[in-house]
Design a protein around this motif. Structure first.
Motif, PDB file in Angstrom:
ATOM      1  N   LEU A  91      -4.653  -7.428 -34.966  1.00  0.00           N
ATOM      2  CA  LEU A  91      -3.219  -7.366 -35.303  1.00  0.00           C
ATOM      3  C   LEU A  91      -2.737  -5.978 -34.957  1.00  0.00           C
ATOM      4  CD1 LEU A  91      -2.275  -8.854 -38.790  1.00  0.00           C
ATOM      5  CD2 LEU A  91      -1.623  -9.707 -36.535  1.00  0.00           C
ATOM      6  N   ARG A  92      -1.887  -5.889 -33.945  1.00  0.00           N
ATOM      7  CA  ARG A  92      -1.447  -4.559 -33.504  1.00  0.00           C
ATOM      8  C   ARG A  92      -0.138  -4.148 -34.126  1.00  0.00           C
ATOM      9  NH1 ARG A  92      -1.379  -6.449 -27.647  1.00  0.00           N
ATOM     10  NH2 ARG A  92      -0.891  -8.264 -28.915  1.00  0.00           N
ATOM     11  N   ALA A  93       0.741  -5.127 -34.320  1.00  0.00           N
ATOM     12  CA  ALA A  93       2.081  -4.810 -34.828  1.00  0.00           C
ATOM     13  C   ALA A  93       2.617  -6.051 -35.512  1.00  0.00           C
ATOM     14  CB  ALA A  93       2.981  -4.425 -33.658  1.00  0.00           C
ATOM     15  N   GLN A 102       0.506 -18.747 -37.139  1.00  0.00           N
ATOM     16  CA  GLN A 102       0.568 -20.129 -36.698  1.00  0.00           C
ATOM     17  C   GLN A 102      -0.793 -20.584 -36.146  1.00  0.00           C
ATOM     18  OE1 GLN A 102       3.178 -20.485 -33.379  1.00  0.00           O
ATOM     19  NE2 GLN A 102       3.972 -22.456 -34.034  1.00  0.00           N
ATOM     20  N   MET A 103      -1.388 -19.726 -35.336  1.00  0.00           N
ATOM     21  CA  MET A 103      -2.655 -20.095 -34.713  1.00  0.00           C
ATOM     22  C   MET A 103      -3.757 -20.215 -35.769  1.00  0.00           C
ATOM     23  SD  MET A 103      -3.855 -18.579 -31.114  1.00  0.00           S
ATOM     24  CE  MET A 103      -4.468 -17.012 -31.612  1.00  0.00           C
ATOM     25  N   SER A 104      -3.757 -19.283 -36.706  1.00  0.00           N
ATOM     26  CA  SER A 104      -4.799 -19.281 -37.714  1.00  0.00           C
ATOM     27  C   SER A 104      -4.690 -20.504 -38.645  1.00  0.00           C
ATOM     28  CB  SER A 104      -4.747 -17.947 -38.456  1.00  0.00           C
ATOM     29  OG  SER A 104      -4.805 -18.107 -39.808  1.00  0.00           O
ATOM     30  N   MET A 120      -7.286  -4.421 -37.642  1.00  0.00           N
ATOM     31  CA  MET A 120      -6.284  -3.573 -36.991  1.00  0.00           C
ATOM     32  C   MET A 120      -6.971  -2.528 -36.128  1.00  0.00           C
ATOM     33  SD  MET A 120      -3.335  -2.848 -39.719  1.00  0.00           S
ATOM     34  CE  MET A 120      -4.384  -3.037 -41.135  1.00  0.00           C
ATOM     35  N   PRO A 121      -6.573  -2.462 -34.848  1.00  0.00           N
ATOM     36  CA  PRO A 121      -7.159  -1.410 -34.018  1.00  0.00           C
ATOM     37  C   PRO A 121      -6.573  -0.063 -34.400  1.00  0.00           C
ATOM     38  CG  PRO A 121      -5.483  -2.575 -32.768  1.00  0.00           C
ATOM     39  CD  PRO A 121      -5.589  -3.258 -34.106  1.00  0.00           C
ATOM     40  N   ASN A 122      -7.195   0.998 -33.944  1.00  0.00           N
ATOM     41  CA  ASN A 122      -6.641   2.338 -34.105  1.00  0.00           C
ATOM     42  C   ASN A 122      -5.179   2.321 -33.646  1.00  0.00           C
ATOM     43  OD1 ASN A 122      -5.938   5.103 -33.366  1.00  0.00           O
ATOM     44  ND2 ASN A 122      -8.100   5.534 -33.683  1.00  0.00           N
ATOM     45  N   VAL A 133      -1.587  -2.949 -18.804  1.00  0.00           N
ATOM     46  CA  VAL A 133      -2.650  -2.323 -18.005  1.00  0.00           C
ATOM     47  C   VAL A 133      -2.609  -2.839 -16.566  1.00  0.00           C
ATOM     48  CG1 VAL A 133      -5.161  -2.243 -17.701  1.00  0.00           C
ATOM     49  CG2 VAL A 133      -4.161  -1.805 -19.952  1.00  0.00           C
ATOM     50  N   ARG A 134      -2.462  -4.161 -16.413  1.00  0.00           N
ATOM     51  CA  ARG A 134      -2.429  -4.749 -15.053  1.00  0.00           C
ATOM     52  C   ARG A 134      -1.226  -4.243 -14.279  1.00  0.00           C
ATOM     53  NH1 ARG A 134      -3.469  -9.515 -17.905  1.00  0.00           N
ATOM     54  NH2 ARG A 134      -1.349 -10.219 -17.564  1.00  0.00           N
ATOM     55  N   GLU A 135      -0.092  -4.200 -14.961  1.00  0.00           N
ATOM     56  CA  GLU A 135       1.133  -3.758 -14.278  1.00  0.00           C
ATOM     57  C   GLU A 135       0.999  -2.303 -13.808  1.00  0.00           C
ATOM     58  OE1 GLU A 135       4.779  -5.139 -15.344  1.00  0.00           O
ATOM     59  OE2 GLU A 135       5.896  -3.506 -14.422  1.00  0.00           O
TER      60      GLU A 135
HETATM   61  N1  COA Z   1      -5.875  -4.217 -27.828  1.00  0.00           N
HETATM   62  C1  COA Z   1      -5.197  -4.407 -26.695  1.00  0.00           C
HETATM   63  N2  COA Z   1      -4.609  -5.559 -26.377  1.00  0.00           N
HETATM   64  C2  COA Z   1      -4.734  -6.581 -27.233  1.00  0.00           C
HETATM   65  C3  COA Z   1      -5.428  -6.456 -28.441  1.00  0.00           C
HETATM   66  C4  COA Z   1      -6.014  -5.209 -28.722  1.00  0.00           C
HETATM   67  N3  COA Z   1      -6.685  -4.974 -29.834  1.00  0.00           N
HETATM   68  N4  COA Z   1      -5.379  -7.627 -29.083  1.00  0.00           N
HETATM   69  C5  COA Z   1      -4.675  -8.450 -28.307  1.00  0.00           C
HETATM   70  N5  COA Z   1      -4.275  -7.813 -27.206  1.00  0.00           N
HETATM   71  C6  COA Z   1      -3.427  -8.339 -26.123  1.00  0.00           C
HETATM   72  C7  COA Z   1      -4.163  -9.115 -25.110  1.00  0.00           C
HETATM   73  O1  COA Z   1      -4.664  -8.275 -24.086  1.00  0.00           O
HETATM   74  C8  COA Z   1      -3.111 -10.062 -24.618  1.00  0.00           C
HETATM   75  O2  COA Z   1      -2.319  -9.408 -23.665  1.00  0.00           O
HETATM   76  P1  COA Z   1      -1.657 -10.172 -22.460  1.00  0.00           P
HETATM   77  O3  COA Z   1      -0.795 -11.237 -23.062  1.00  0.00           O
HETATM   78  O4  COA Z   1      -0.912  -9.095 -21.807  1.00  0.00           O
HETATM   79  O5  COA Z   1      -2.764 -10.722 -21.628  1.00  0.00           O
HETATM   80  C9  COA Z   1      -2.280 -10.309 -25.848  1.00  0.00           C
HETATM   81  O6  COA Z   1      -2.483  -9.211 -26.665  1.00  0.00           O
HETATM   82  C10 COA Z   1      -2.682 -11.479 -26.674  1.00  0.00           C
HETATM   83  O7  COA Z   1      -3.605 -12.182 -26.055  1.00  0.00           O
HETATM   84  P2  COA Z   1      -5.164 -12.408 -26.403  1.00  0.00           P
HETATM   85  O8  COA Z   1      -5.641 -11.629 -27.525  1.00  0.00           O
HETATM   86  O9  COA Z   1      -5.936 -12.379 -25.121  1.00  0.00           O
HETATM   87  O10 COA Z   1      -5.092 -13.760 -26.906  1.00  0.00           O
HETATM   88  P3  COA Z   1      -4.442 -14.902 -26.163  1.00  0.00           P
HETATM   89  O11 COA Z   1      -3.202 -15.103 -26.901  1.00  0.00           O
HETATM   90  O12 COA Z   1      -4.336 -14.797 -24.707  1.00  0.00           O
HETATM   91  O13 COA Z   1      -5.584 -15.932 -26.431  1.00  0.00           O
HETATM   92  C11 COA Z   1      -6.613 -17.768 -27.406  1.00  0.00           C
HETATM   93  C12 COA Z   1      -5.408 -16.862 -27.334  1.00  0.00           C
HETATM   94  C13 COA Z   1      -7.366 -17.881 -26.105  1.00  0.00           C
HETATM   95  C14 COA Z   1      -7.544 -17.253 -28.462  1.00  0.00           C
HETATM   96  C15 COA Z   1      -6.003 -19.115 -27.807  1.00  0.00           C
HETATM   97  O14 COA Z   1      -5.059 -19.476 -26.835  1.00  0.00           O
HETATM   98  C16 COA Z   1      -7.018 -20.190 -27.945  1.00  0.00           C
HETATM   99  O15 COA Z   1      -7.700 -20.260 -28.915  1.00  0.00           O
HETATM  100  N6  COA Z   1      -7.092 -21.088 -26.945  1.00  0.00           N
HETATM  101  C17 COA Z   1      -8.021 -22.180 -26.934  1.00  0.00           C
HETATM  102  C18 COA Z   1      -7.301 -23.499 -27.191  1.00  0.00           C
HETATM  103  C19 COA Z   1      -7.087 -23.709 -28.665  1.00  0.00           C
HETATM  104  O16 COA Z   1      -8.001 -23.775 -29.449  1.00  0.00           O
HETATM  105  N7  COA Z   1      -5.819 -23.827 -29.028  1.00  0.00           N
HETATM  106  C20 COA Z   1      -5.416 -23.994 -30.391  1.00  0.00           C
HETATM  107  C21 COA Z   1      -5.185 -22.661 -31.039  1.00  0.00           C
HETATM  108  S1  COA Z   1      -3.991 -22.846 -32.278  1.00  0.00           S
END
Ligand code: COA
Length: 162
Positions: A91-93, A102-104, A120-122, A133-135
């Motif tokens: 959870l960053r913000a 919702q997902m949880s 929570m990360p630093n 990062v990619r951009e």
């Molecule tokens: N530091 C830096 N970046 C972080 C971070 C952290 N500590 N935590 C999250 N992020 C970033 C990610 O890099 C990502 O960035 P992006 O959107 O630019 O790529 C973004 O925050 C959130 O994405 P991420 O943590 O990769 O999660 P996600 O939302 O892409 O992934 C899954 C979600 C894959 C876990 C989810 O879609 C999933 O479970 N899918 C499987 C299908 C399923 O079970 N669905 C039902 C779930 S309700």
């Protein structure tokens, strides 16, 4: 004694220092942490799933109880298969909260015995995500503060070859 296995799922395109911060925290709490790389074609990742997994394996090689894996399909089904009882999310913000909430709750409905734990990360990583990062890397801007050195090299190669 029962070991607690936790899954840290995400797209990790690529893994950042923010993710690594969460992985390190989780590795100190749980017996085993599986960093699970999702296919997530909807995000059109620049790195293949194998490349994303390999980068995680490399940057976590010094943390004994962490491994990287790939998964497809429902996260909770994968977690059950791995006998994991915990899903970790960062959870960053406040803006992360609604989606994570919702997902949880959806995951809990699907598999009540699996709990999501938020870390929570630093705060210096609270603005960071993989898209930023990619951009930056695509414009040849310096991202060495945001990703491990190994990932930095992979990003440079990726954008040089495109
Ligand atoms: N530091 C830096 N970046 C972080 C971070 C952290 N500590 N935590 C999250 N992020 C970033 C990610 O890099 C990502 O960035 P992006 O959107 O630019 O790529 C973004 O925050 C959130 O994405 P991420 O943590 O990769 O999660 P996600 O939302 O892409 O992934 C899954 C979600 C894959 C876990 C989810 O879609 C999933 O479970 N899918 C499987 C299908 C399923 O079970 N669905 C039902 C779930 S309700």
């Amino acid at each position: 004694m029962k070991k607690t296995i936790a899954i840290y799922p995400g797209t990790f395109d690529p893994v950042t220092n923010g993710h690594l911060d969460i992985i390190e925290r989780a590795s100190g709490i749980f017996d085993k942490v599986i960093v699970a790389v999702a296919v997530n074609q909807s995000k059109k990742p620049i790195f293949t799933q194998e490349e994303r997994k390999e980068m995680i394996t490399n940057v976590t090689s010094d943390i004994e109880n962490v491994e990287a894996d790939l998964f497809e399909g429902l996260l909770v089904r994968y977690a059950e298969k791995k006998r994991a009882t915990v899903i970790i999310r960062g959870l960053r913000a406040i803006s992360d909260f609604e989606y994570e909430f919702q997902m949880s709750l959806t995951n809990r409905k699907l598999s009540p015995a699996i709990n999501t734990i938020f870390l929570m990360p630093n705060e210096k990583y609270s603005f960071l995500n993989s898209s930023i990062v990619r951009e930056l890397a695509s414009y040849d801007a310096d991202v060495k503060e945001f990703v491990p050195a190994y990932v930095l090299e992979k990003l440079k190669k990726k954008f040089r070859s495109n």
